[in-house]
Motif scaffolding. Sequence first.
Motif, PDB file in Angstrom:
ATOM      1  N   VAL A   1       0.867  -1.088   0.474  1.00 34.59           N
ATOM      2  CA  VAL A   1       0.066   0.374  -0.019  1.00 34.59           C
ATOM      3  C   VAL A   1       0.846   1.415   0.138  1.00 34.59           C
ATOM      4  CG1 VAL A   1      -2.225   1.357   0.530  1.00 34.59           C
ATOM      5  CG2 VAL A   1      -2.042  -1.292   1.567  1.00 34.59           C
ATOM      6  N   MET A   2       0.166   2.303  -1.396  1.00 32.32           N
ATOM      7  CA  MET A   2       1.716   3.369  -0.822  1.00 32.32           C
ATOM      8  C   MET A   2       2.780   2.505  -1.278  1.00 32.32           C
ATOM      9  SD  MET A   2      -0.277   6.435   1.793  1.00 32.32           S
ATOM     10  CE  MET A   2       0.811   6.726   1.507  1.00 32.32           C
ATOM     11  N   GLY A   3       3.084   2.033  -1.901  1.00 30.18           N
ATOM     12  CA  GLY A   3       4.940   1.540  -2.004  1.00 30.18           C
ATOM     13  C   GLY A   3       5.300   0.905  -0.334  1.00 30.18           C
ATOM     14  N   LEU A   4       4.968   1.013   0.080  1.00 33.14           N
ATOM     15  CA  LEU A   4       5.190  -0.092   1.272  1.00 33.14           C
ATOM     16  C   LEU A   4       4.339  -1.064   1.576  1.00 33.14           C
ATOM     17  CD1 LEU A   4       4.372   3.162   3.573  1.00 33.14           C
ATOM     18  CD2 LEU A   4       6.489   2.133   2.710  1.00 33.14           C
ATOM     19  N   ARG A   5       5.591  -2.784   1.570  1.00 37.17           N
ATOM     20  CA  ARG A   5       5.167  -3.642   2.274  1.00 37.17           C
ATOM     21  C   ARG A   5       4.163  -3.795   3.311  1.00 37.17           C
ATOM     22  NH1 ARG A   5       3.992  -7.902  -1.561  1.00 37.17           N
ATOM     23  NH2 ARG A   5       5.066  -9.098  -0.522  1.00 37.17           N
ATOM     24  N   SER A   6       3.155  -4.254   3.911  1.00 41.69           N
ATOM     25  CA  SER A   6       2.738  -4.676   4.856  1.00 41.69           C
ATOM     26  C   SER A   6       2.051  -5.775   5.158  1.00 41.69           C
ATOM     27  CB  SER A   6       1.176  -3.286   4.534  1.00 41.69           C
ATOM     28  OG  SER A   6       0.781  -3.579   3.748  1.00 41.69           O
ATOM     29  N   ASN A   7       2.079  -6.451   6.994  1.00 39.90           N
ATOM     30  CA  ASN A   7       1.827  -7.325   6.967  1.00 39.90           C
ATOM     31  C   ASN A   7      -0.095  -7.067   7.022  1.00 39.90           C
ATOM     32  OD1 ASN A   7       4.257  -8.684   7.491  1.00 39.90           O
ATOM     33  ND2 ASN A   7       4.466  -7.796   9.447  1.00 39.90           N
ATOM     34  N   VAL A   8      -1.001  -8.396   6.367  1.00 39.18           N
ATOM     35  CA  VAL A   8      -1.952  -8.168   6.594  1.00 39.18           C
ATOM     36  C   VAL A   8      -2.456  -9.244   7.601  1.00 39.18           C
ATOM     37  CG1 VAL A   8      -4.533  -9.078   5.007  1.00 39.18           C
ATOM     38  CG2 VAL A   8      -1.757  -8.182   4.216  1.00 39.18           C
ATOM     39  N   TRP A   9      -3.422  -8.213   8.591  1.00 40.01           N
ATOM     40  CA  TRP A   9      -4.224  -8.870   9.623  1.00 40.01           C
ATOM     41  C   TRP A   9      -5.806  -9.401   9.529  1.00 40.01           C
ATOM     42  CZ3 TRP A   9      -1.056 -10.017  13.906  1.00 40.01           C
ATOM     43  CH2 TRP A   9       0.252 -10.155  14.227  1.00 40.01           C
ATOM     44  N   ALA A  10      -5.629 -11.259  10.043  1.00 40.61           N
ATOM     45  CA  ALA A  10      -7.394 -10.856   9.970  1.00 40.61           C
ATOM     46  C   ALA A  10      -8.182 -10.680  11.387  1.00 40.61           C
ATOM     47  CB  ALA A  10      -8.332 -12.673   9.392  1.00 40.61           C
ATOM     48  N   VAL A  11      -9.153 -10.856  11.462  1.00 44.49           N
ATOM     49  CA  VAL A  11      -9.812 -10.109  13.011  1.00 44.49           C
ATOM     50  C   VAL A  11     -10.457 -11.318  13.055  1.00 44.49           C
ATOM     51  CG1 VAL A  11     -11.079  -8.826  14.264  1.00 44.49           C
ATOM     52  CG2 VAL A  11      -9.950  -7.221  12.701  1.00 44.49           C
ATOM     53  N   ASN A  12     -10.061 -11.924  14.475  1.00 48.76           N
ATOM     54  CA  ASN A  12     -10.498 -13.213  14.660  1.00 48.76           C
ATOM     55  C   ASN A  12     -12.571 -12.927  14.817  1.00 48.76           C
ATOM     56  OD1 ASN A  12      -7.974 -13.994  14.835  1.00 48.76           O
ATOM     57  ND2 ASN A  12      -8.284 -13.377  17.286  1.00 48.76           N
ATOM     58  N   GLU A  13     -12.857 -11.785  15.601  1.00 51.12           N
ATOM     59  CA  GLU A  13     -13.845 -12.122  15.171  1.00 51.12           C
ATOM     60  C   GLU A  13     -15.082 -11.178  14.692  1.00 51.12           C
ATOM     61  OE1 GLU A  13     -14.628 -12.401  19.579  1.00 51.12           O
ATOM     62  OE2 GLU A  13     -13.447 -13.336  20.409  1.00 51.12           O
ATOM     63  N   ALA A  14     -14.474 -10.741  13.834  1.00 59.09           N
ATOM     64  CA  ALA A  14     -15.188 -10.220  12.759  1.00 59.09           C
ATOM     65  C   ALA A  14     -14.596 -10.151  11.439  1.00 59.09           C
ATOM     66  CB  ALA A  14     -14.804  -9.036  13.117  1.00 59.09           C
ATOM     67  N   PRO A  15     -15.553  -9.972  10.146  1.00 60.24           N
ATOM     68  CA  PRO A  15     -14.862 -10.064   9.392  1.00 60.24           C
ATOM     69  C   PRO A  15     -13.878  -8.598   8.218  1.00 60.24           C
ATOM     70  CG  PRO A  15     -17.237  -9.697   8.861  1.00 60.24           C
ATOM     71  CD  PRO A  15     -16.768  -9.214  10.435  1.00 60.24           C
ATOM     72  N   ILE A  16     -12.757  -9.367   8.939  1.00 55.47           N
ATOM     73  CA  ILE A  16     -12.177  -7.167   9.116  1.00 55.47           C
ATOM     74  C   ILE A  16     -10.727  -7.628   8.933  1.00 55.47           C
ATOM     75  CG2 ILE A  16     -11.513  -5.256  10.616  1.00 55.47           C
ATOM     76  CD1 ILE A  16     -14.005  -4.639  11.549  1.00 55.47           C
ATOM     77  N   LYS A  17     -10.355  -6.777   8.076  1.00 56.23           N
ATOM     78  CA  LYS A  17      -8.467  -7.423   7.484  1.00 56.23           C
ATOM     79  C   LYS A  17      -7.909  -5.838   7.682  1.00 56.23           C
ATOM     80  CE  LYS A  17      -9.203 -11.415   3.877  1.00 56.23           C
ATOM     81  NZ  LYS A  17      -9.402 -12.209   3.430  1.00 56.23           N
ATOM     82  N   LEU A  18      -6.584  -6.406   7.975  1.00 54.10           N
ATOM     83  CA  LEU A  18      -6.127  -4.799   8.280  1.00 54.10           C
ATOM     84  C   LEU A  18      -4.432  -4.603   7.419  1.00 54.10           C
ATOM     85  CD1 LEU A  18      -7.094  -4.723  12.774  1.00 54.10           C
ATOM     86  CD2 LEU A  18      -7.927  -3.183  10.546  1.00 54.10           C
ATOM     87  N   SER A  19      -4.759  -3.825   7.129  1.00 57.25           N
ATOM     88  CA  SER A  19      -2.675  -4.200   6.637  1.00 57.25           C
ATOM     89  C   SER A  19      -2.112  -3.111   7.406  1.00 57.25           C
ATOM     90  CB  SER A  19      -2.777  -3.735   4.892  1.00 57.25           C
ATOM     91  OG  SER A  19      -3.719  -4.506   4.435  1.00 57.25           O
ATOM     92  N   ILE A  20      -1.373  -3.580   7.888  1.00 59.16           N
ATOM     93  CA  ILE A  20      -0.390  -2.884   8.330  1.00 59.16           C
ATOM     94  C   ILE A  20       1.232  -2.873   8.236  1.00 59.16           C
ATOM     95  CG2 ILE A  20       0.452  -2.724  10.937  1.00 59.16           C
ATOM     96  CD1 ILE A  20      -2.690  -2.386  10.667  1.00 59.16           C
ATOM     97  N   TRP A  21       1.722  -1.578   8.465  1.00 64.16           N
ATOM     98  CA  TRP A  21       3.693  -1.440   7.416  1.00 64.16           C
ATOM     99  C   TRP A  21       3.999  -0.319   8.968  1.00 64.16           C
ATOM    100  CZ3 TRP A  21       6.011   3.038   6.916  1.00 64.16           C
ATOM    101  CH2 TRP A  21       7.457   3.352   6.562  1.00 64.16           C
TER     102      TRP A  21
END
Length: 224
Positions: A150-170
Amino acid sequence: MSTPSHLSLFVMVTATTALLSMGCKQETPTVARLGDFHRYPVEHGHVHYLYSGLGRGYEDLYFDQYGTREAKIANWEHIEDQGLRKSATLNLTLGADVYTCQLDRNAGVHFKDAELDSLFHLSAAETPTADAAAKIYLERRAHLIGQDTVMGLRSNVWAVNEAPIKLSIWNGILLKRITMPAGDTVIMTADMVDTTTPADHAAFRIPPSIKIQERPAPGTQPTN
């Protein structure tokens, strides 16, 4: 525009997994120093996000005092079968006091975040860094599933355990959030991060028209 820096994930997951009808009171923007814990490794910042998918609009995040004050202001529309559902919200954190407001309803709620309160009152020797605290927070609530750019930055993708949500974190920064309720998809993506310009004090004020309700502490009964 500066290179993105770490953004605290506290309250981020909670705020995206529940829709609250709440109220807030007008607060002064000054918060006394609370221990040595920093939610962010930089003093102040502003992040702008855009919505896409079945949502359109924007969200802004402001913080200063290393995250002792934080404001998330969102104005967006969700495309539904019946038409467009509009939402205007303010999530304000002052120390460990959290105010979640529905601006379009002039209503909100106040509660104290026990986890933040504990972190702000640790001794200097016990206080974790912003990186370590964010990692602990994520590992308790999500699991790592891959990587993204994202924005040229490699980020880790996390899936929230109890909700249909994915988070890209750098490096502790939320760059993208994908929410998939009932098969729909709403994407929020950062397109600007500024950690050099001091945050606008007005971002940390609640409009006087907002009415607040106190969320009862766990184990107590609400009062009328």
